[in-house]
Design a protein around this motif. Structure first.
Motif, short mmCIF file in Angstrom:
data_model
loop_
_atom_site.label_atom_id
_atom_site.label_comp_id
_atom_site.label_asym_id
_atom_site.label_seq_id
_atom_site.Cartn_x
_atom_site.Cartn_y
_atom_site.Cartn_z
N TYR A 66 0.84 -1.20 0.00
CA TYR A 66 0.00 0.00 0.00
C TYR A 66 0.88 1.25 0.00
CZ TYR A 66 -3.97 2.84 1.82
OH TYR A 66 -4.97 3.76 2.02
N ILE A 67 1.94 1.25 0.84
CA ILE A 67 2.86 2.37 0.90
C ILE A 67 3.64 2.51 -0.41
CG2 ILE A 67 4.90 3.29 2.09
CD1 ILE A 67 3.94 1.80 4.61
N VAL A 68 4.14 1.38 -0.91
CA VAL A 68 4.93 1.40 -2.15
C VAL A 68 4.10 1.92 -3.32
CG1 VAL A 68 6.11 -0.05 -3.83
CG2 VAL A 68 6.48 -0.44 -1.40
N PHE A 69 2.87 1.41 -3.45
CA PHE A 69 2.01 1.87 -4.54
C PHE A 69 1.75 3.37 -4.44
CE2 PHE A 69 -2.30 2.93 -6.03
CZ PHE A 69 -2.15 2.63 -7.38
N GLY A 70 1.48 3.85 -3.22
CA GLY A 70 1.23 5.28 -3.03
C GLY A 70 2.43 6.12 -3.41
N ALA A 71 3.64 5.66 -3.03
CA ALA A 71 4.86 6.41 -3.34
C ALA A 71 5.11 6.45 -4.85
CB ALA A 71 6.06 5.79 -2.62
N ILE A 72 4.94 5.31 -5.52
CA ILE A 72 5.13 5.27 -6.98
C ILE A 72 4.08 6.13 -7.68
CG2 ILE A 72 5.07 3.77 -9.01
CD1 ILE A 72 6.14 1.51 -7.29
N LEU A 73 2.84 6.05 -7.21
CA LEU A 73 1.77 6.84 -7.82
C LEU A 73 2.04 8.32 -7.68
CD1 LEU A 73 -1.03 6.91 -9.16
CD2 LEU A 73 -2.03 6.82 -6.86
N LEU A 74 2.52 8.75 -6.50
CA LEU A 74 2.83 10.16 -6.30
C LEU A 74 3.93 10.60 -7.27
CD1 LEU A 74 2.49 12.79 -4.68
CD2 LEU A 74 4.17 11.90 -3.05
N LEU A 75 4.97 9.79 -7.39
CA LEU A 75 6.06 10.14 -8.30
C LEU A 75 5.57 10.25 -9.74
CD1 LEU A 75 9.11 10.53 -8.94
CD2 LEU A 75 9.23 8.06 -9.22
N ASN A 76 4.81 9.26 -10.21
CA ASN A 76 4.33 9.30 -11.59
C ASN A 76 3.39 10.47 -11.83
OD1 ASN A 76 5.73 7.06 -12.53
ND2 ASN A 76 4.17 5.62 -11.86
N THR A 77 2.57 10.78 -10.84
CA THR A 77 1.66 11.92 -10.95
C THR A 77 2.45 13.22 -11.12
OG1 THR A 77 -0.01 10.80 -9.59
CG2 THR A 77 -0.20 13.19 -9.80
N LEU A 78 3.50 13.38 -10.32
CA LEU A 78 4.29 14.61 -10.37
C LEU A 78 5.11 14.70 -11.65
CD1 LEU A 78 5.49 14.96 -6.67
CD2 LEU A 78 3.51 15.98 -7.79
N LYS A 79 5.52 13.56 -12.18
CA LYS A 79 6.23 13.58 -13.46
C LYS A 79 5.31 14.04 -14.58
CE LYS A 79 10.06 10.35 -13.00
NZ LYS A 79 10.74 9.17 -13.58
N LEU A 80 4.09 13.50 -14.59
CA LEU A 80 3.16 13.83 -15.66
C LEU A 80 2.60 15.24 -15.54
CD1 LEU A 80 1.38 10.38 -15.83
CD2 LEU A 80 2.52 11.49 -17.75
N SER A 81 2.51 15.75 -14.31
CA SER A 81 1.98 17.10 -14.13
C SER A 81 3.01 18.18 -14.44
CB SER A 81 1.49 17.29 -12.69
OG SER A 81 2.57 17.43 -11.80
N GLY A 82 4.29 17.78 -14.49
CA GLY A 82 5.36 18.75 -14.74
C GLY A 82 6.03 19.23 -13.48
N ALA A 83 5.56 18.77 -12.31
CA ALA A 83 6.12 19.25 -11.05
C ALA A 83 7.58 18.84 -10.87
CB ALA A 83 5.29 18.73 -9.88
N ILE A 84 7.90 17.62 -11.30
CA ILE A 84 9.28 17.13 -11.11
C ILE A 84 10.27 17.98 -11.89
CG2 ILE A 84 10.83 15.23 -11.74
CD1 ILE A 84 9.35 14.77 -9.13
N ASP A 85 9.90 18.41 -13.08
CA ASP A 85 10.79 19.27 -13.87
C ASP A 85 11.09 20.57 -13.11
OD1 ASP A 85 10.89 17.43 -15.88
OD2 ASP A 85 9.35 18.39 -17.11
N THR A 86 10.05 21.14 -12.50
CA THR A 86 10.22 22.39 -11.75
C THR A 86 11.07 22.17 -10.50
OG1 THR A 86 8.06 23.16 -12.53
CG2 THR A 86 8.98 24.25 -10.60
N ILE A 87 10.81 21.07 -9.79
CA ILE A 87 11.57 20.76 -8.57
C ILE A 87 13.03 20.52 -8.91
CG2 ILE A 87 11.88 19.03 -6.76
CD1 ILE A 87 8.79 18.76 -6.74
N ARG A 88 13.28 19.80 -10.00
CA ARG A 88 14.66 19.56 -10.44
C ARG A 88 15.38 20.89 -10.67
NH1 ARG A 88 13.63 17.16 -14.89
NH2 ARG A 88 13.72 15.01 -14.17
N ALA A 89 14.71 21.79 -11.34
CA ALA A 89 15.32 23.10 -11.62
C ALA A 89 15.59 23.88 -10.34
CB ALA A 89 14.41 23.91 -12.55
N SER A 90 14.68 23.73 -9.35
CA SER A 90 14.86 24.47 -8.09
C SER A 90 16.06 23.97 -7.32
CB SER A 90 13.60 24.35 -7.22
OG SER A 90 13.47 23.07 -6.66
N PHE A 91 16.31 22.65 -7.33
CA PHE A 91 17.47 22.12 -6.64
C PHE A 91 18.76 22.51 -7.35
CE2 PHE A 91 14.64 19.25 -4.25
CZ PHE A 91 15.20 19.41 -3.00
N MET A 92 18.70 22.59 -8.67
CA MET A 92 19.86 23.08 -9.41
C MET A 92 20.16 24.52 -9.01
SD MET A 92 21.16 20.71 -11.24
CE MET A 92 20.79 19.15 -12.06
#
Length: 555
Positions: A66-92
C-alpha cells in the motif's frame, strides 16, 4: 545447536540474495520454505502456527505494498503534471553539485519524512526524487537507505521508542521486574524514555554526524566518472556541517521534549540551516561535482521502469510553489495525523481491517488503512490532480504505470514477510526453546560477557533485518538487553540506547525496506546488489556505536 539452526534463515537470505545474487522473489521463497521446515522439524512449531504466521505475513505485506504503490503513484503523478521538472530546476538553483543535492534530499528531507511517517517511507520518497533529479536509480536507493539511519530512532513521531522500547519492557500488563527499578528511579516511564532519547542522541551526535560524509564517499567512489574517494572527501567540511545540522538540534529536542520530535525538528532545522549555506557556497569546494553522461552509466545502475519516459512533453512549466505543494502536503498530513494532541490520529486508527486469532491461534493482525502512509500519498495524489490541473489521460497513465510497477514487489513481499513472521512466532512451540531470534541473542550474551556493549547494536540490527522494523526489533529485544545490562552491571539506559541505534543500522539492510525502495525506482531483482552496498555503512554505524558504548561502560 539451537542457535546454529536459528541462524539458518538469516544465512539463507544472505547466501541466496547477496552472495548468489538471486532476485529477492526467488531468494525469499527458498528462505521461506527453509524457515518453515526448520520451525516444524526442530522447533516443533505446530503447522497451524506456521499457517497463521503465513497469513499474518500476507496481511503485513499488503500494508507495505500500500505504501509502495502510493509512493510510486505520487512520483508518476508529479512527473506527468510537470512538477518534477520544476523541482529539479529548483534544486539546481540551490546547488548544481550532486553531493549537496544528495545531502539535502536524502539526509535532511528524508529525516523529516522519517520523523513524520516511518514505515520505510523516506527511502520510498527520497529515492524516486533523486532519480527525477538525474541520479542513477541504484545510487538513489542505496544512498536513501543509508541516510535513513540516525532519524529512525524517532521515526513516526517516536514510535520505535514510545511503542517499541516501552512495550518491550512490559511483561503482560506490567513493567517487568528487571526494568521496574530503573523506570521508577527515572520518575516513571515517560521520564525514562526521555532519558533514553537523550542518551541515544548523545552517542549519535558522534556516530550519525559522519553519515552524510559516508554517503558522498559512496556516491563519488561507486557512481562517479572517476570512481574517486577524493571527490567525496573534497566536501568533508560541508558534509559534517550538514550532519551536525541534524544531530545537534535533534539532541536538544530529545533532551527537552522527549522522543516524539527529534527527527521532525532535526530535519526541518537542518534544512533551514543547510539550504541557505549551500546557496552561499559555505564550506563548499570551488569545483562542482556531477555524474558522467547517462549513456556512460553501467547497465546495473539503471531501473527497469521506462514507461515514465513517455510523459507528456506539452505540459506547461509549473510555478515552484505549486510544484512543491504535494510534498509539503505529505509532510503536513503525516505530522497532523501522528500527533496525539490532535483528533485525527485516533479517528484514522479507529478504522481497522484485520483478523484476530488467525485459524484459532493467538496470532492476529490488524491493518489501519487510513493511518498507513499509503493513504496520505493517495490523498495527496487526488489533491494534486486538481491543483496541477491534470488531464484524464495523464491520471489514467499515472495509475496504470504504478499498478504495473508493484506486481514484482507483491510477489517478493508475500514470501519475505511470512518468513519473518514464522521466524518471530517460533516461540510458540513444543520444544521448550525460545523464539529463534531470542535464542540467538541469549547465545551471543553468554559469549560476550562484559564486552556486551559492542554486541548490543548488532542484536538490534539483527532484529530490524529479520522483522523489517526498528520498532519490532526494540519490542523483541528491549527486555533482553535490560536483563543483560543488569547481569554485567552496566547502565541499562546505555545498553538500551545501543539496541535502538542497532535497530537503526539494521534498517539500512532490512529486506523489506530494500524491496520497497528498489521497486519504487524499477530495480526489482537487484536487491542483493543494494544490500552489498549498504552492509558496510550498516556495520560502521552499529560497531562505532558499540565501541562508544563499550568505552562509556568502562568509564
Amino acid at each position: 545447536m539451537s542457535s546454529i539452526i536459528a541462524l539458518t534463515p538469516i544465512i539463507s537470505v544472505m547466501l541466496f540474495l547477496v552472495v548468489l545474487k538471486m532476485p529477492a522473489v526467488r531468494a525469499m521463497a527458498i528462505s521461506l520454505v527453509a524457515t518453515a521446515l526448520l520451525a516444524i522439524v526442530y522447533w516443533q512449531v505446530p503447522f497451524i502456527i506456521i499457517s497463521a504466521s503465513f497469513i499474518e505475513g500476507i496481511m503485513i505485506g499488503l500494508s507495505i505494498l500500500y505504501i509502495v504503490f502510493g509512493a510510486i503513484l505520487l512520483l508518476n503523478t508529479l512527473k506527468l503534471s510537470g512538477a518534477i521538472d520544476t523541482i529539479r530546476a529548483s534544486f539546481m538553483g540551490v546547488s548544481p553539485d550532486r553531493r549537496v543535492q544528495l545531502i539535502i534530499i536524502a539526509w535532511l528531507f528524508g529525516a523529516f519524512i522519517e520523523g513524520a511517517a516511518g514505515f520505510g517511507t523516506p527511502a520510498a520518497i527520497a529515492a524516486p526524487l533523486l532519480v527525477a533529479l538525474g541520479f542513477p536509480p541504484l545510487a538513489s536507493v542505496v544512498l536513501a537507505l543509508i541516510a535513513d539511519s540516525s532519524p529512525v530512532s524517532f521515526g513516526a513521531v517516536g514510535t520505535p521508542i514510545i511503542v517499541g522500547v516501552e512495550q518491550g519492557l512490559y511483561e503482560g500488563t506490567e513493567v517487568s521486574s528487571i526494568a521496574l527499578p530503573y523506570v521508577s528511579e527515572a520518575g516513571g516511564m515517560a521520564a525514562f524514555l526521555q532519558q533514553l532519547a537523550t542518551q541515544i542522541m548523545s552517542i549519535d551526535i558522534i556516530v550519525g554526524s559522519f553519515m552524510p560524509l559516508i554517503m558522498v564517499l559512496i556516491l563519488t567512489r561507486f557512481f562517479g566518472e572517476d570512481r574517486s574517494w577524493k571527490d567525496g572527501l573534497a566536501i568533508w567540511k560541508f558534509a559534517i556541517f550538514a550532519g551536525l545540522s541534524f544531530t545537534l538540534p535533534a539532541l536538544i529536542v530529545a533532551r527537552f521534549l522527549g522522543p516524539e520530535f527529534p527527527s521532525i525538528f532535526g530535519g526541518l532545522i537542518g534544512l533551514m540551516i543547510v539550504i541557505p549555506a549551500a546557496k552561499k557556497g559555505f564550506l563548499l569546494p570551488k569545483t562542482s561535482w556531477d555524474f558522467a553522461k547517462e549513456e556512460n552509466w553501467l547497465s546495473s545502475w539503471v531501473g527497469k521502469i521506462t514507461a515514465n519516459d513517455e510523459a507528456d512533453k506539452t505540459k506547461a512549466q509549473l510555478p515552484l510553489a505549486v510544484a512543491w505543494i504535494p510534498y509539503l502536503l505529505v509532510g503536513l498530513f503525516l505530522v497532523l495525523t501522528r500527533l496525539d494532541a490532535l483528533p485525527f490520529k485516533e479517528k484514522l486508527r479507529s478504522v481497522t481491517v484485520g483478523w484476530n486469532n488467525i485459524l484459532g491461534t493467538e496470532i492476529g493482525e490488524q491493518l489501519e488503512p487510513l493511518y498507513i502512509p499509503g493513504f496520505v500519498f493517495i490523498l495527496v495524489v487526488i489533491i494534486t490532480i486538481f491543483v496541477h490541473k491534470m488531464t484524464k489521460n495523464q491520471v489514467r497513465r499515472a495509475f496504470t504505470w504504478s499498478g504495473k510497477a508493484v506486481i514484482g514487489t507483491a510477489l517478493t513481499l508475500f514470501t519475505a514477510v511470512p518468513m519473518v513472521r514464522i521466524f518471530i512466532n517460533s516461540g510458540i512451540n513444543g520444544s521448550g526453546l525460545e523464539a529463534m531470534p531470542v535464542e540467538l541473542a541469549n547465545t551471543a550474551s553468554a559469549l560476550m560477557g562484559s564486552g556486551w556493549p559492542i554486541m548490543a547494536p548488532i542484536i538490534g540490527a539483527l532484529g530490524s533485518f529479520i522483522s523489517g522494523s526498528a520498532t519490532f526489533s526494540n519490542m523483541m529485544f528491549s527486555l533482553f538487553q535490560t536483563s543483560v545490562s543488569d547481569q554485567i552491571g552496566a547502565d541499562p539506559t546505555l545498553i538500551l540506547s545501543l539496541q535502538v541505534m542497532g535497530a537503526n543500522a539494521g534498517n539500512m539492510i532490512c529486506v523489506l525496506n530494500v524491496v520497497a525502495a528498489a521497486s519504487v525506482v524499477g530495480l526489482v531483482g537487484r536487491e542483493g546488489a543494494i544490500i552489498r552496498m549498504t552492509i558496510l555503512p550498516m556495520l560502521y554505524y552499529a560497531l562505532f556505536a558499540g565501541t562508544i558504548g563499550l568505552i562509556l561502560t568502562f568509564l
